[in-house]
Write an enzyme that holds these catalytic residues in place. Structure first.
Site, PDB file in Angstrom:
ATOM      1  N   CYS B  86       0.420  -0.829   0.187  1.00 33.84           N
ATOM      2  CA  CYS B  86      -0.007   0.112  -0.133  1.00 33.84           C
ATOM      3  C   CYS B  86       0.823   1.177  -0.126  1.00 33.84           C
ATOM      4  O   CYS B  86       1.224   1.553  -1.139  1.00 33.84           O
ATOM      5  CB  CYS B  86      -0.831  -0.010   0.659  1.00 33.84           C
ATOM      6  SG  CYS B  86      -2.493   1.077   0.884  1.00 33.84           S
ATOM      7  N   HIS B 203      -3.909  -5.787   1.327  1.00 33.52           N
ATOM      8  CA  HIS B 203      -3.456  -5.841   3.088  1.00 33.52           C
ATOM      9  C   HIS B 203      -2.632  -7.292   3.200  1.00 33.52           C
ATOM     10  O   HIS B 203      -3.985  -7.793   3.382  1.00 33.52           O
ATOM     11  CB  HIS B 203      -2.907  -5.219   4.237  1.00 33.52           C
ATOM     12  CG  HIS B 203      -3.156  -3.466   3.621  1.00 33.52           C
ATOM     13  ND1 HIS B 203      -2.254  -3.347   3.814  1.00 33.52           N
ATOM     14  CD2 HIS B 203      -4.447  -3.192   2.473  1.00 33.52           C
ATOM     15  CE1 HIS B 203      -2.906  -1.695   3.372  1.00 33.52           C
ATOM     16  NE2 HIS B 203      -3.269  -1.288   2.884  1.00 33.52           N
ATOM     17  N   GLU B 205      -1.071  -8.704   5.178  1.00 30.96           N
ATOM     18  CA  GLU B 205      -0.947  -8.560   6.450  1.00 30.96           C
ATOM     19  C   GLU B 205      -2.795  -8.938   7.301  1.00 30.96           C
ATOM     20  O   GLU B 205      -2.033  -9.643   8.213  1.00 30.96           O
ATOM     21  CB  GLU B 205       0.082  -8.065   7.132  1.00 30.96           C
ATOM     22  CG  GLU B 205      -0.374  -6.128   7.297  1.00 30.96           C
ATOM     23  CD  GLU B 205      -0.304  -5.579   5.934  1.00 30.96           C
ATOM     24  OE1 GLU B 205      -0.328  -6.616   4.455  1.00 30.96           O
ATOM     25  OE2 GLU B 205      -0.848  -4.318   6.849  1.00 30.96           O
TER      26      GLU B 205
END
Lengths: 84, 234
Positions: B86, B203, B205
């Site tokens: 990002c 994302h 994560e």
């Protein structure tokens, strides 16, 4: 001291989503004659330099390195003498 | 094996990345301060998401001049694995470690939702754990993910297999409707020519454990670990 005005705009042909949205809003306000809106950034640098030409050159370097992203943006400079 | 997560002023996914590496992947991990000038001893560097320097001027424009970015660039040139997520992707673009630039999303909305991406290249250190063509369900959260590169650059990226993830329908079809931000060629992730620097807007994560609603992102981290272990074993 010099006052350098920096205008940063998206290069021609690169879609400007903010400009498109603003044009739509103008149209909604009945301004049907606006073909295109292009947005950009305006910055003023107060710059110590020996000459106007030196101020312009240094500001151009700043524009290339940081103030504009050369992949998508163009810049234009105006240099004025300013009182310290 | 040791990963480093860079913390810029305004990073806000640093703790999530740290957690994914340390606790989900089970690999040693440190936070690296943006004023650090050395990344020696690390096997992989992650530039996390967030709003470094408040996104002032342009996303990533100020962060790329942080002291640590010179070290990250050297690390990348030496073949180290660098993952930008990002805002981290935006920083890699501004730093010239990946080609192109980000524009404001088409429609100007900040898009915060789960989307689907198709794995276009599973032969990278970041995607080796996936199947080619596999569809991943991952979250995005950005206002500037509208990727742009000039036509020649875009053609070279496509020809070189550097487009790693593409926004797709849940069944893997590539469509304009599946593109959340106007990104050219539905590009969601890019890798450099050398194959060791990856930038991605989704994302991983935030999608590495079932409790988060998707585990599809974990493969990014396990791919990196697997690649590094194999490289070390050689």
């Amino acid at each position: 001291m010099y006052l350098v005005k920096v205008y940063v705009t998206l290069k021609k042909g690169i879609l400007d989503p903010q400009g498109v949205t603003i044009r739509g809003a103008l149209e909604a306000l009945d301004y049907k004659n606006v073909r295109e809106v292009r947005t950009g950034k305006y910055m003023e640098l107060e710059l110590d330099a020996p000459t106007a030409e030196a101020a312009r050159e240094e500001a151009a370097e700043m524009a290339r390195r940081l103030l504009a992203n050369p992949v998508i943006e163009d810049y234009r400079l105006e240099v004025e003498e300013a009182r310290a | 094996m040791k990963f480093g997560v860079v913390v810029f002023p305004g990073s806000n996914c640093d703790a999530d990345c740290y957690h994914a590496v340390k606790n989900v992947l089970g690999v040693e991990c440190d936070y690296l301060w943006h004023e650090d000038t050395d990344v020696a001893g690390y096997d992989a560097i992650i530039l996390p998401g967030g709003f470094s320097y408040g996104d002032y001027l342009r996303t990533g424009a100020i962060a790329r001049f942080s002291p640590i970015m010179a070290a990250v660039a050297d690390f990348a040139r030496a073949g180290g694995l660098v993952l930008g997520i990002c805002n981290g992707f935006q920083i890699l673009l501004e730093a010239g470690l990946l080609p192109g630039a980000m524009r404001r999303n088409v429609g100007l909305s900040f898009r915060c939702e789960f989307i689907h991406v198709r794995v276009e290249n599973a032969d990278t250190p970041f995607t080796g754990a996936y199947r080619p063509g596999q569809v991943l369900r991952l979250p995005i959260a950005h206002g500037e993910g509208n990727y742009y590169a000039d036509p020649e650059t875009l053609a070279a990226l496509e020809a070189g297999g550097q487009v790693v993830l593409r926004y797709s329908e849940p069944d893997g079809r590539i469509s304009e409707a599946a593109n959340p931000n106007g990104s050219l060629h539905n590009i969601a992730a890019l890798i450099n020519k050398e194959g060791n620097v990856l930038g991605m807007m989704p994302h991983p994560e935030r999608a590495s454990e079932a409790i988060l609603g998707s585990e599809d992102g974990r493969g990014i981290f396990t791919s990196m670990l697997r690649y590094l272990e194999r490289r070390r074993g050689r």
